[in-house]
Design an enzyme around this catalytic site. Structure first.
Site, PDB file in Angstrom:
ATOM      1  N   CYS A  30      51.365  21.667  -4.118  1.00 14.72           N
ATOM      2  CA  CYS A  30      52.529  21.511  -3.022  1.00 14.72           C
ATOM      3  C   CYS A  30      52.000  21.038  -1.720  1.00 14.72           C
ATOM      4  O   CYS A  30      51.418  21.553  -1.214  1.00 14.72           O
ATOM      5  CB  CYS A  30      53.236  22.573  -2.933  1.00 14.72           C
ATOM      6  SG  CYS A  30      54.109  23.494  -4.402  1.00 14.72           S
ATOM      7  N   LEU A  31      52.765  19.729  -1.391  1.00 16.37           N
ATOM      8  CA  LEU A  31      52.514  19.361  -0.045  1.00 16.37           C
ATOM      9  C   LEU A  31      53.558  19.767   0.979  1.00 16.37           C
ATOM     10  O   LEU A  31      54.785  20.260   0.332  1.00 16.37           O
ATOM     11  CB  LEU A  31      52.702  17.697  -0.211  1.00 16.37           C
ATOM     12  CG  LEU A  31      51.420  17.256  -1.077  1.00 16.37           C
ATOM     13  CD1 LEU A  31      51.468  15.844  -1.595  1.00 16.37           C
ATOM     14  CD2 LEU A  31      49.992  17.681  -0.536  1.00 16.37           C
TER      15      LEU A  31
END
Lengths: 176, 919
Positions: A119-120
């Protein structure tokens, strides 16, 4: 770009920007694009080496260059934690950023989608969209994976979710 | 797959395979260095910079410091810390090492300064100095931001080499400037001819310099002048003497001073301190004493011994000639009396004269020879005899004395006491007073007068006078009593003022003195003379009083005698008045007549005698002849005499005089009685003297016996049978005294009685013969008391009648005689009352006799009326030429003359055989 730390920013600015806007289905334009991707990766790697900050190895897994595999690592408490890294070039590339996967860590942290896709931060996407088509694979690594590793690995190590391979070996040997 | 892409793939692979360079963090490096240190691989000190990024070795630091100093010449350590980036602590330590290694450098107040820096600075300063000719070191120090001490020490080492100038009192000067100021100082010092405070001189020079330099002129320090001056003095460029570092006395002044003193002293043989002080000699006495040891220092001047010789000769001369001399006239005019006194005390002739009492110093400067004083005294004494009546002086003095006492009593009191000790002693207090007076007027010389008191103390006072001073102090305690006594002693003595005036008259030379001097000489002289005069005056007074006392006795005796007689008459006549009590008018007339005639004569006689007595008592000479029998005074004279008497006596006497003027016989009688009682009250004198008292009492006894004798004689003289009665009375004197109501003269016999009278205040003062301090003694002047007519009155009247030739005057006498004969009471009646008197006789006489009397009376009245009609003066009727009147007068007179024998016969016929004696 104020969301990232200064080292990341300075590094990012040194990575050469790409010009060709082409996806894997664009034939020759994609080749051109791939060349640019290699140049950027070379610059970024050499830069990392010069700064004694080398942290990944990747290579194209197919001749078209749409799948990439390799390794990435992080040093925490003088211990090197190494993980497998893999990702595919999406069809809408470069409008869409590639989804980086750390399959070893799948299910070990919240900051990860199913299949080990990291997850950025919320800031990544707008920044990527804004810099399309100038950002490439090197940029995605620098902006996405490096901060994620720096933030998540120490937590994971401290919480005991991941163990150093020596420890694993020791424990396994102990157990055996 | 094109070639390029493959190439890029390989390149990328290669890039990823390439070995990455190894980087160490700062922390790691620090740890490594520490490790190396611990392992003794690095065996020297390592310093790190302030930033902490660098290590530096001390050698490197020193090197860097040196290079920095070399570059700038002068670096502060704080600046070094900044530029080298090493902690101040290390910089300081290394700087000390650097400075100690290098003699060229110095570390001052956190700054490293190299010698070359000073050299360049000195060069700069020199340039500026040459431009300005003077620079203050303080200014330089402020400019260079170093201590002035440091800069002056730096400058001093470079003076004359790099800096061409001179450092003086924190000021740098060029030699030219120094030379100029030096010239100024020399000029000023040489120009001064009087002593001066140098600082004043410097300030004026400074002003001069500032004027020359204008606004740029820097204030020159006084010490600069002083050093220049001292240098000049050392080089003998200027001459003079410097006292206390600041008082400059030029040699020229000192020599002028010396010459002046020398010449003045040699010419005049004296010099006053004043003139020396004008010359600027601050302590003239010491100065002169050290220079002229043979001279004599006085209060205000300094004299050569020759001065004394001169004065000595003059005084000797004056003493020899029995004269006097004011030493001030011989001495220089500047001399004041204190000096004169001191000189006098040094004169051998004065000393010898004083010792032998041949001279007297008065008022500090006057020398009076003994002969002179004696001369003045004899002359004054003579003068006093002629001019001062003893008694009046006493009276005047008595009143004046209290006033004089308050101001001059002091002296006179002391003088009279000290007079006997020695003449000099007597002189001293007066002298002190003289000097006080001098102070008061200050004689235009405040300094000398201010120091006078001091000098008085310093002055070697002759031992004699010292003793006297002490004595004076002692005596001041008992002063009051002394002065009181002296007051009594000198009652009546000539006053000081009087003596002064007389001396002035006798010795006119004194007039020449001005008033103050006259005071100083005459006052003491008068004081000196006064006791002597008082003594002589008292002597004479005593003699005179002794004389007077005899006369007083006589006067009193006379008075007594006369009073006896008159009083008897008076009482006799008074008795007769009783006959007329029923007739009021006549009674009054008779009263008045009696008062006018007999009463007035008694009052006159009494007053006159009292006056004479009073005068005698006070020593006023009274001519003997005046003491004669008949005295008649006008009422004015009476009053004046009455008032001239003193005290209560005067009051009584005035009362008597008034009663004479009145109408009541009784009043007159009582007034007379009181006056007689009060009379002869002598002056109250307090000094008792037992011997004299004794003498008094004896005298009194003698007087009493004399009085007795007189009374006896008086009785004998009467040649009447009263003698028998008297003989009887002589026998029982004592009884009479006790009975006290008889018709006799009452007189005391014994001393006891006299004392009693003394206490009662009946007095006849017996002034003692000594003349002073007589004790109050009294003797009563007795009033003879008769209750009836005396036989002498009878005899008197008969003889008068027989002798009387004037027909007018005969009548009252005959009437009187008749009254005496019939009523045994003598009548004295005026003409107006005569008719009543005659008519009263009607019953007592036989008719023929009465008729004769009436005829005679009417004829007399007629004659008198004619006389009064014809002329205003009836006593001269004989000479009247008026024809008819004179005829009538002549006839009346003849008639009266014809009647006269009858009238005479009326009374004389039977008188011899009919004397009535009172029983």
């Amino acid at each position: 770009m104020e969301q990232w730390d200064t080292t990341t920013k300075s590094t990012l600015t040194k990575i050469p920007l790409l010009t060709t806007k082409a996806g894997p289905r664009d034939g020759a334009a994609w080749t051109q694009r791939l060349k640019e991707e290699y140049k950027a990766l070379i610059a970024y790697t050499s830069m990392n080496k010069a700064n004694d900050n080398d942290w990944f190895r990747i290579s194209a897994a197919n001749p078209e260059g749409t799948r990439w595999v390799g390794k990435c690592w992080y040093v925490h408490n003088l211990l090197k934690f190494e993980f497998d890294l893999q990702f595919d070039i999406p069809v809408t590339y470069p409008a869409t950023a590639p989804e980086l996967e750390l399959p070893e860590l799948d299910g070990k942290t919240h900051k990860m989608y199913r299949g080990g896709k990291i997850c950025l931060t919320v800031h990544f996407k707008p920044l990527w969209a804004k810099n399309c088509p100038r950002f490439g694979i090197a940029h995605a690594l620098c902006l996405g994976l490096a901060p994620w590793l720096a933030a998540e690995i120490p937590i994971l190590v401290d919480s005991g979710m991941i163990k150093h391979k020596d420890d694993v070996a020791a424990s396994s040997s102990d157990s055996s | 797959m094109d070639e390029e892409l493959l190439e890029l793939q390989k390149q990328f692979e290669f890039a990823q395979q390439a070995k990455s360079s190894i980087r160490l963090s700062d922390r790691n490096v620090v740890e490594l260095v520490q490790k190396l240190h611990d392992l003794q691989i690095i065996d020297f000190d390592l310093l790190h910079t302030v930033s902490g990024k660098e290590y530096i070795t001390p050698e490197q630091l020193r090197l860097e410091i040196c290079s920095e100093v070399k570059r700038l010449g002068r670096v502060s350590l704080i600046d070094l810390t900044d530029s080298i980036g090493v902690d101040l602590y290390h910089v300081e330590r290394q700087a000390q090492v650097v400075v100690s290694d290098d003699p060229e450098l110095m570390l001052i107040q956190g700054e490293i300064i190299s010698k070359s820096y000073w050299d360049t600075m000195a060069e700069e300063i020199n340039e500026r100095l040459q431009e300005c000719s003077q620079i203050a070191v303080a200014e330089l120090a402020a400019q260079l931001q170093v201590g002035s001490e440091l800069i002056s020490s730096m400058l001093e080492s470079r003076l004359g080499t790099l800096i061409k100038g001179r450092l003086e009192g924190g000021q740098l000067y060029t030699p030219a400037y120094v030379a100029r100021v030096n010239a100024m100082v020399r000029g000023a010092a040489r120009g001064i001819t009087v002593p001066m405070n140098l600082s004043a001189l410097w300030s004026s020079l400074q002003q001069l310099l500032q004027g020359m330099d204008g606004a740029t002129g820097v204030a020159v320090d006084n010490s600069f002048f002083q050093t220049l001056f001292n240098g000049l003095l050392k080089e003998v460029e200027i001459l003079g003497s410097l006292r206390a570092g600041v008082h400059w006395t030029p040699a020229v002044f000192a020599s002028a001073q010396k010459e002046f003193v020398d010449s003045f002293l040699s010419q005049n043989s004296f010099i006053s301190y004043d003139s020396l002080q004008k010359l600027g000699i601050p302590q003239p006495m010491q100065y002169l004493q050290s220079r002229y040891p043979e001279g004599i220092p006085l209060v205000t001047m300094f004299i050569h011994p020759s001065m004394i010789e001169m004065l000595d000769a003059a005084i000797e001369d004056a003493v020899e000639r029995n004269s006097w001399i004011d030493s001030l006239t011989v001495l220089p005019s500047l001399c004041d009396s204190q000096d004169a006194y001191k000189i006098l005390s040094l004169c051998p002739s004065v000393q010898s004269a004083l010792k032998s009492n041949r001279a007297l110093i008065v008022g500090e400067s006057y020398v009076l020879s003994d002969g002179f004083i004696k001369d003045v005294f004899t002359r004054l004494d003579k003068e006093m005899q002629t001019t001062i009546p003893i008694s009046s002086a006493s009276k005047i003095d008595d009143e004046k004395h209290p006033i004089k006492e308050s101001k001059g009593g002091n002296d006179s009191g002391r003088l009279s006491e000290l007079n006997d000790v020695s003449t000099e002693c007597g002189n001293r207090p007066a002298m002190e007073r003289g000097s006080k007076k001098k102070k008061g007027k200050s004689s235009g010389n405040p300094r000398s007068s201010a120091s006078e008191s001091d000098l008085n103390k310093q002055e070697p006072i002759p031992s004699k006078s010292k003793r006297n001073q002490r004595k004076g102090k002692d005596s001041s305690v008992s002063h009051v009593s002394e002065s009181k006594r002296s007051k009594e002693d000198s009652v009546g003595a000539p006053s000081e003022e009087w003596i002064i005036n007389k001396v002035l008259a006798l010795v006119p030379e004194f007039e020449e003195q001005d008033v103050d001097d006259r005071e100083t000489i005459l006052k003491p002289l008068a004081n000196q003379l006064r006791p002597m005069l008082v003594t002589s005056w008292n002597e004479r007074r005593r003699v005179m009083l002794a004389e007077n006392s005899d006369r007083m006795k006589r006067v009193l005796d006379n008075l007594q005698k006369k009073l006896d007689e008159s009083y008897m008459n008076m009482q006799l006549y008074e008795k007769a008045l009783d006959l007329f009590e029923d007739d009021q008018a006549t009674f009054v007339v008779l009263h008045r007549h009696l008062l006018r005639t007999t009463g007035a004569s008694i009052a006159d006689m009494l007053l006159f005698n009292l006056d004479v007595y009073n005068k005698l008592k006070n020593g006023i000479p009274v001519e003997e002849s005046q003491n004669s029998e008949s005295v008649s005074l006008s009422s004015g004279e009476r009053t004046s005499i009455a008032k001239s008497l003193h005290g209560s006596l005067s009051v009584k006497a005035v009362a008597l005089v008034e009663s004479v003027e009145g109408k009541q016989m009784d009043i007159f009688m009582t007034a007379l009685a009181t006056l007689v009682e009060e009379s002869h009250v002598t002056q109250a004198v307090t000094q008792a003297n037992e011997a004299k008292q004794q003498w008094h009492e004896e005298a009194l006894v003698a007087t009493v016996t004399r009085l007795e004798g007189r009374i006896d004689r008086h009785r004998d003289d009467q040649n009447t049978p009263v003698a028998i009665d008297r003989g009887k009375r002589d026998g029982d004197d004592e009884a009479t005294n006790q009975v006290n109501g008889g018709n006799r003269i009452r007189y005391p016999v014994r001393e006891d009685d006299y004392r009693g009278f003394d206490q009662n205040g009946f007095n006849h003062g017996y002034h003692d013969g000594e003349g002073w301090g007589g004790r109050k003694r009294h003797r009563k002047l007795d009033l003879p008391v008769f209750d009836d007519k005396g036989p002498d009155t009878w005899l008197d009247l008969t003889s008068q009648v027989s002798m009387e030739n004037d027909p007018v005057l005969l009548l009252p006498k005959v009437v009187s005689l008749l009254y005496l004969k019939i009523h045994n009471k003598a009548l004295q009646a005026p003409g107006r009352a005569m008719s009543i008197a005659v008519s009263r006789l009607k019953d007592k006489l036989d008719d023929s006799a009465f008729k004769t009397l009436m005829d005679y009376h009417s004829a007399t009245v007629a004659l008198l009326s004619i006389l009064s009609a014809s002329t205003n003066d009836p006593t001269h009727f004989i000479h009247q030429e008026d024809d008819c009147a004179s005829d009538r007068i002549a006839t009346k007179k003849e008639l009266l003359e014809s009647l006269m024998p009858t009238l005479k016969g009326l009374v004389l016929g039977s008188t011899i055989t009919q004397p009535q004696v009172a029983s």
